[in-house]
Enzyme design. Structure first.
Site, PDB file in Angstrom:
ATOM      1  N   SER A 148      -4.970   3.069   3.788  1.00  0.00           N
ATOM      2  CA  SER A 148      -4.953   2.362   2.574  1.00  0.00           C
ATOM      3  C   SER A 148      -5.090   0.958   2.878  1.00  0.00           C
ATOM      4  O   SER A 148      -5.852   0.100   2.467  1.00  0.00           O
ATOM      5  CB  SER A 148      -3.673   2.547   1.720  1.00  0.00           C
ATOM      6  OG  SER A 148      -4.017   1.988   0.384  1.00  0.00           O
ATOM      7  N   HIS A 155       7.273  -7.641  -1.652  1.00  0.00           N
ATOM      8  CA  HIS A 155       6.949  -6.949  -0.480  1.00  0.00           C
ATOM      9  C   HIS A 155       7.868  -7.522   0.809  1.00  0.00           C
ATOM     10  O   HIS A 155       7.694  -6.820   1.817  1.00  0.00           O
ATOM     11  CB  HIS A 155       5.780  -7.316   0.038  1.00  0.00           C
ATOM     12  CG  HIS A 155       4.616  -6.467  -0.836  1.00  0.00           C
ATOM     13  ND1 HIS A 155       4.531  -5.185  -1.285  1.00  0.00           N
ATOM     14  CD2 HIS A 155       3.410  -6.919  -1.157  1.00  0.00           C
ATOM     15  CE1 HIS A 155       3.625  -4.953  -1.927  1.00  0.00           C
ATOM     16  NE2 HIS A 155       2.687  -5.849  -1.867  1.00  0.00           N
ATOM     17  N   TRP A 200       1.804   1.799  -8.846  1.00  0.00           N
ATOM     18  CA  TRP A 200       2.341   2.822  -9.399  1.00  0.00           C
ATOM     19  C   TRP A 200       3.669   2.648  -9.764  1.00  0.00           C
ATOM     20  O   TRP A 200       4.285   3.024 -11.277  1.00  0.00           O
ATOM     21  CB  TRP A 200       2.332   4.146  -8.830  1.00  0.00           C
ATOM     22  CG  TRP A 200       2.427   5.519  -9.311  1.00  0.00           C
ATOM     23  CD1 TRP A 200       2.429   5.797 -10.835  1.00  0.00           C
ATOM     24  CD2 TRP A 200       2.651   6.524  -8.557  1.00  0.00           C
ATOM     25  NE1 TRP A 200       2.732   7.048 -10.695  1.00  0.00           N
ATOM     26  CE2 TRP A 200       2.874   7.527  -9.665  1.00  0.00           C
ATOM     27  CE3 TRP A 200       2.992   6.948  -7.307  1.00  0.00           C
ATOM     28  CZ2 TRP A 200       3.176   8.872  -9.213  1.00  0.00           C
ATOM     29  CZ3 TRP A 200       3.206   8.369  -6.963  1.00  0.00           C
ATOM     30  CH2 TRP A 200       3.475   9.298  -7.780  1.00  0.00           C
ATOM     31  N   LYS A 223       0.697  -1.139  -0.078  1.00  0.00           N
ATOM     32  CA  LYS A 223       0.068   0.012   0.107  1.00  0.00           C
ATOM     33  C   LYS A 223       0.758   1.279   0.087  1.00  0.00           C
ATOM     34  O   LYS A 223       0.297   2.181   0.340  1.00  0.00           O
ATOM     35  CB  LYS A 223      -1.113   0.008   1.204  1.00  0.00           C
ATOM     36  CG  LYS A 223      -1.948  -1.226   1.168  1.00  0.00           C
ATOM     37  CD  LYS A 223      -2.644  -0.997  -0.113  1.00  0.00           C
ATOM     38  CE  LYS A 223      -3.108  -2.577  -0.550  1.00  0.00           C
ATOM     39  NZ  LYS A 223      -3.510  -2.449  -2.012  1.00  0.00           N
ATOM     40  N   GLY A 265       2.509   2.171  -2.736  1.00  0.00           N
ATOM     41  CA  GLY A 265       2.215   2.542  -4.247  1.00  0.00           C
ATOM     42  C   GLY A 265       3.076   1.563  -5.248  1.00  0.00           C
ATOM     43  O   GLY A 265       3.691   2.076  -6.355  1.00  0.00           O
ATOM     44  N   ARG A 324       6.123   5.250   2.066  1.00  0.00           N
ATOM     45  CA  ARG A 324       4.923   6.347   2.047  1.00  0.00           C
ATOM     46  C   ARG A 324       4.749   6.611   3.404  1.00  0.00           C
ATOM     47  O   ARG A 324       5.050   5.790   4.245  1.00  0.00           O
ATOM     48  CB  ARG A 324       3.817   5.626   1.506  1.00  0.00           C
ATOM     49  CG  ARG A 324       2.575   6.502   1.250  1.00  0.00           C
ATOM     50  CD  ARG A 324       1.378   5.733   0.569  1.00  0.00           C
ATOM     51  NE  ARG A 324       0.347   6.599   0.159  1.00  0.00           N
ATOM     52  CZ  ARG A 324      -0.723   6.163  -0.330  1.00  0.00           C
ATOM     53  NH1 ARG A 324      -1.114   4.711  -0.528  1.00  0.00           N
ATOM     54  NH2 ARG A 324      -1.817   6.988  -0.510  1.00  0.00           N
ATOM     55  N   ARG A 366      -7.801   3.218  -5.130  1.00  0.00           N
ATOM     56  CA  ARG A 366      -8.649   3.739  -4.349  1.00  0.00           C
ATOM     57  C   ARG A 366      -9.038   5.433  -4.528  1.00  0.00           C
ATOM     58  O   ARG A 366      -9.794   5.777  -5.161  1.00  0.00           O
ATOM     59  CB  ARG A 366      -8.605   3.599  -3.094  1.00  0.00           C
ATOM     60  CG  ARG A 366      -9.639   3.523  -1.959  1.00  0.00           C
ATOM     61  CD  ARG A 366      -9.252   3.321  -0.228  1.00  0.00           C
ATOM     62  NE  ARG A 366      -8.087   4.090   0.038  1.00  0.00           N
ATOM     63  CZ  ARG A 366      -8.342   5.375   0.602  1.00  0.00           C
ATOM     64  NH1 ARG A 366      -9.474   5.786   0.792  1.00  0.00           N
ATOM     65  NH2 ARG A 366      -7.301   5.904   0.907  1.00  0.00           N
ATOM     66  N   LYS A 367      -8.008   6.003  -3.916  1.00  0.00           N
ATOM     67  CA  LYS A 367      -7.814   7.604  -4.025  1.00  0.00           C
ATOM     68  C   LYS A 367      -6.667   8.070  -4.692  1.00  0.00           C
ATOM     69  O   LYS A 367      -6.910   9.220  -5.296  1.00  0.00           O
ATOM     70  CB  LYS A 367      -8.145   8.166  -2.442  1.00  0.00           C
ATOM     71  CG  LYS A 367      -9.585   8.309  -2.109  1.00  0.00           C
ATOM     72  CD  LYS A 367      -9.566   9.085  -1.070  1.00  0.00           C
ATOM     73  CE  LYS A 367     -11.173   9.266  -0.281  1.00  0.00           C
ATOM     74  NZ  LYS A 367     -11.128  10.187   0.886  1.00  0.00           N
ATOM     75  N   GLY A 368      -5.791   7.290  -4.214  1.00  0.00           N
ATOM     76  CA  GLY A 368      -4.247   7.954  -4.796  1.00  0.00           C
ATOM     77  C   GLY A 368      -4.036   9.431  -4.376  1.00  0.00           C
ATOM     78  O   GLY A 368      -3.493  10.031  -5.132  1.00  0.00           O
TER      79      GLY A 368
HETATM   80  P1  PAP Z   1      -0.068  -3.325  -3.267  1.00  0.00           P
HETATM   81  O1  PAP Z   1       1.149  -3.312  -2.329  1.00  0.00           O
HETATM   82  O2  PAP Z   1      -1.295  -3.935  -2.507  1.00  0.00           O
HETATM   83  O3  PAP Z   1       0.248  -3.770  -4.514  1.00  0.00           O
HETATM   84  P2  PAP Z   1      -0.320  -0.479  -3.737  1.00  0.00           P
HETATM   85  O4  PAP Z   1      -0.312  -0.298  -5.040  1.00  0.00           O
HETATM   86  O5  PAP Z   1       1.131  -0.365  -3.164  1.00  0.00           O
HETATM   87  O6  PAP Z   1      -1.016  -2.007  -3.360  1.00  0.00           O
HETATM   88  O7  PAP Z   1      -1.393   0.219  -2.937  1.00  0.00           O
HETATM   89  C1  PAP Z   1      -2.479   0.979  -3.489  1.00  0.00           C
HETATM   90  C2  PAP Z   1      -2.458   2.381  -3.260  1.00  0.00           C
HETATM   91  O8  PAP Z   1      -1.782   3.224  -4.187  1.00  0.00           O
HETATM   92  C3  PAP Z   1      -3.865   2.980  -3.137  1.00  0.00           C
HETATM   93  O9  PAP Z   1      -3.644   4.180  -2.234  1.00  0.00           O
HETATM   94  P3  PAP Z   1      -4.936   4.851  -1.471  1.00  0.00           P
HETATM   95  O10 PAP Z   1      -5.632   3.613  -0.779  1.00  0.00           O
HETATM   96  O11 PAP Z   1      -4.434   5.753  -0.693  1.00  0.00           O
HETATM   97  O12 PAP Z   1      -5.757   5.265  -2.571  1.00  0.00           O
HETATM   98  C4  PAP Z   1      -3.957   3.528  -4.514  1.00  0.00           C
HETATM   99  O13 PAP Z   1      -4.920   4.476  -4.930  1.00  0.00           O
HETATM  100  C5  PAP Z   1      -2.438   3.838  -4.787  1.00  0.00           C
HETATM  101  N1  PAP Z   1      -2.361   4.014  -6.207  1.00  0.00           N
HETATM  102  C6  PAP Z   1      -2.697   3.065  -7.290  1.00  0.00           C
HETATM  103  N2  PAP Z   1      -2.030   3.412  -8.683  1.00  0.00           N
HETATM  104  C7  PAP Z   1      -1.549   4.802  -8.233  1.00  0.00           C
HETATM  105  C8  PAP Z   1      -1.138   5.708  -8.990  1.00  0.00           C
HETATM  106  N3  PAP Z   1      -0.938   5.255 -10.669  1.00  0.00           N
HETATM  107  N4  PAP Z   1      -0.497   6.807  -8.656  1.00  0.00           N
HETATM  108  C9  PAP Z   1      -0.714   7.107  -7.393  1.00  0.00           C
HETATM  109  N5  PAP Z   1      -1.069   6.310  -6.439  1.00  0.00           N
HETATM  110  C10 PAP Z   1      -1.695   5.093  -7.001  1.00  0.00           C
END
Ligand code: PAP
Length: 340
Positions: free
Chosen positions: A174, A143, A83, A78, A80, A166, A298-300
């Site tokens: 998240s 991870h 991304w 969680k 990023g 983060r 989710r929100k990013g």
């Molecule tokens: P994972 O470790 O389970 O693979 P991960 O991708 O690290 O998940 O976490 C998802 C978070 O990254 C979400 O954050 P939030 O819950 O605070 O919204 C998700 O929205 C955010 N995220 C996914 N894609 C992007 C992106 N392209 N740019 C910025 N944030 C992103």
């Protein structure tokens, strides 16, 4: 960088567990255990893991062979990951897959299907051999904390590792939302567990510190990134990533706006709205249940914690983190530990 293959579920053929390392030959039932999240967590070499993940990490430990030209993306969940996978894949493969082309793999694949995890999907069902079959240079992700990296990974030598961290408060929020997909957990309960370090791949401070320390020791081989800084200056970080991966942008690419195209292609809004990510589902990516791609978008936002944590909770978590990181040089800019 090679495209990641689609993994096929196979019968497991067993295989050597390799040398016994502390905790690695123990079954989860003999490891320290805590309840609270959607599954009980077991402590393997200082790291809290679900039972399935314990087995998967042990198989990776025993069977994965690092290569000198591997590029390893590392995150605490969680922070990023999705991304970072999108950015690294796009930057590394842009000669084969033009960023602005209408057929870019990210338009039809979730980033997780382009950059495989070492320990996911469950390696008791999907063989580590799938990773061994990938052509070099491999772009991989994990991870696992530094202590659980497969033998032979460290020292990095000429291998490259990108670590993305983060603000732990945003990570908690998240993670809590992600966990809701499996089981309803009260936020207060999740907060207490997180503050104790009890969350999947936690404690988060040990995770960050392990790789921060590595980045200090091996600065040429570790690129240490922060989500909020990347959000504030994405183009700058895309350039840093390209330099680090050994494929800096050319003058022609710079003047042609390729850096901005990478930022746009991999942006939260763009990826979230693609049909593959809004409607797509992948079987077995995380656990036994199919995973909706939308779960990773989710929100990013930076600072969404303000909508969930009270001032007191934010200060408590920040002060724990600050104390754990004291003296290391690693800080989080959003810390409210000493604010009044
Ligand atoms: P994972 O470790 O389970 O693979 P991960 O991708 O690290 O998940 O976490 C998802 C978070 O990254 C979400 O954050 P939030 O819950 O605070 O919204 C998700 O929205 C955010 N995220 C996914 N894609 C992007 C992106 N392209 N740019 C910025 N944030 C992103």
């Amino acid at each position: 960088m090679a495209d990641a293959p689609q993994f096929e579920k196979k019968e497991h053929s067993g295989g050597s567990e390799g040398e016994a390392r502390d905790g690695l030959t123990q079954t989860p039932t003999t490891l320290p255990m805590r309840e609270g999240w959607f599954l009980p967590l077991f402590r393997l070499q200082g790291c809290w893991l679900t039972p399935q993940r314990v087995e998967s990490v042990k198989l990776v430990q025993a069977q994965f062979n690092p290569r000198p030209d591997d590029v390893l993306l590392v995150t605490y969940p969680k922070c990023g990951t999705t991304w970072l996978k999108a950015l690294a894949f796009t930057v590394a493969n842009r000669s084969r897959h033009p960023v602005a082309g209408g057929h870019h793999p990210l338009l039809s694949h979730n980033p997780h299907d382009l950059v495989p995890f070492l320990e996911l999907p469950d390696r008791t069902l999907y063989l580590v051999a799938e990773l061994e079959a990938l052509p070099s240079p491999r772009l991989l992700c994990t991870h696992v904390p530094r202590a659980l990296l497969p033998p032979g990974t460290l020292p990095l030598g000429c291998r490259r590792l990108v670590y993305l961290c983060r603000d732990p408060k945003d990570v908690l929020v998240s993670t809590w939302h992600h966990a809701q997909n499996a089981r309803l957990i009260e936020f207060d309960k999740a907060f207490e567990l997180f503050c104790e370090g009890v969350s999947v791949f936690g404690p988060i401070w040990e995770h960050c510190l392990g790789y921060w320390d590595l980045s200090v020791r091996e600065p040429n081989n570790v690129l240490f990134l922060k989500y909020d800084e990347m959000m504030a200056q994405p183009a700058k970080h895309v350039r840093m990533l390209a330099e680090f991966l050994g494929v800096p942008f050319t003058v022609e690419e710079e003047s042609g706006g390729v850096v901005e195209e990478v930022v746009r292609l991999c942006s939260f809004q763009n990826l979230r709205d693609l049909p593959v990510n809004s409607d797509g589902v992948v079987a077995g990516r995380i656990g036994a249940m199919p995973t909706k791609n939308s779960m990773f978008f989710r929100k990013g936002k930076v600072g969404d914690w303000e909508n969930y944590l009270t001032e007191e909770m934010a200060r408590k978590l920040d002060c724990i983190i600050e104390e754990k990181l004291r003296g290391s040089g690693l800080t989080f800019s959003q810390s409210v530990c000493h604010s009044t």
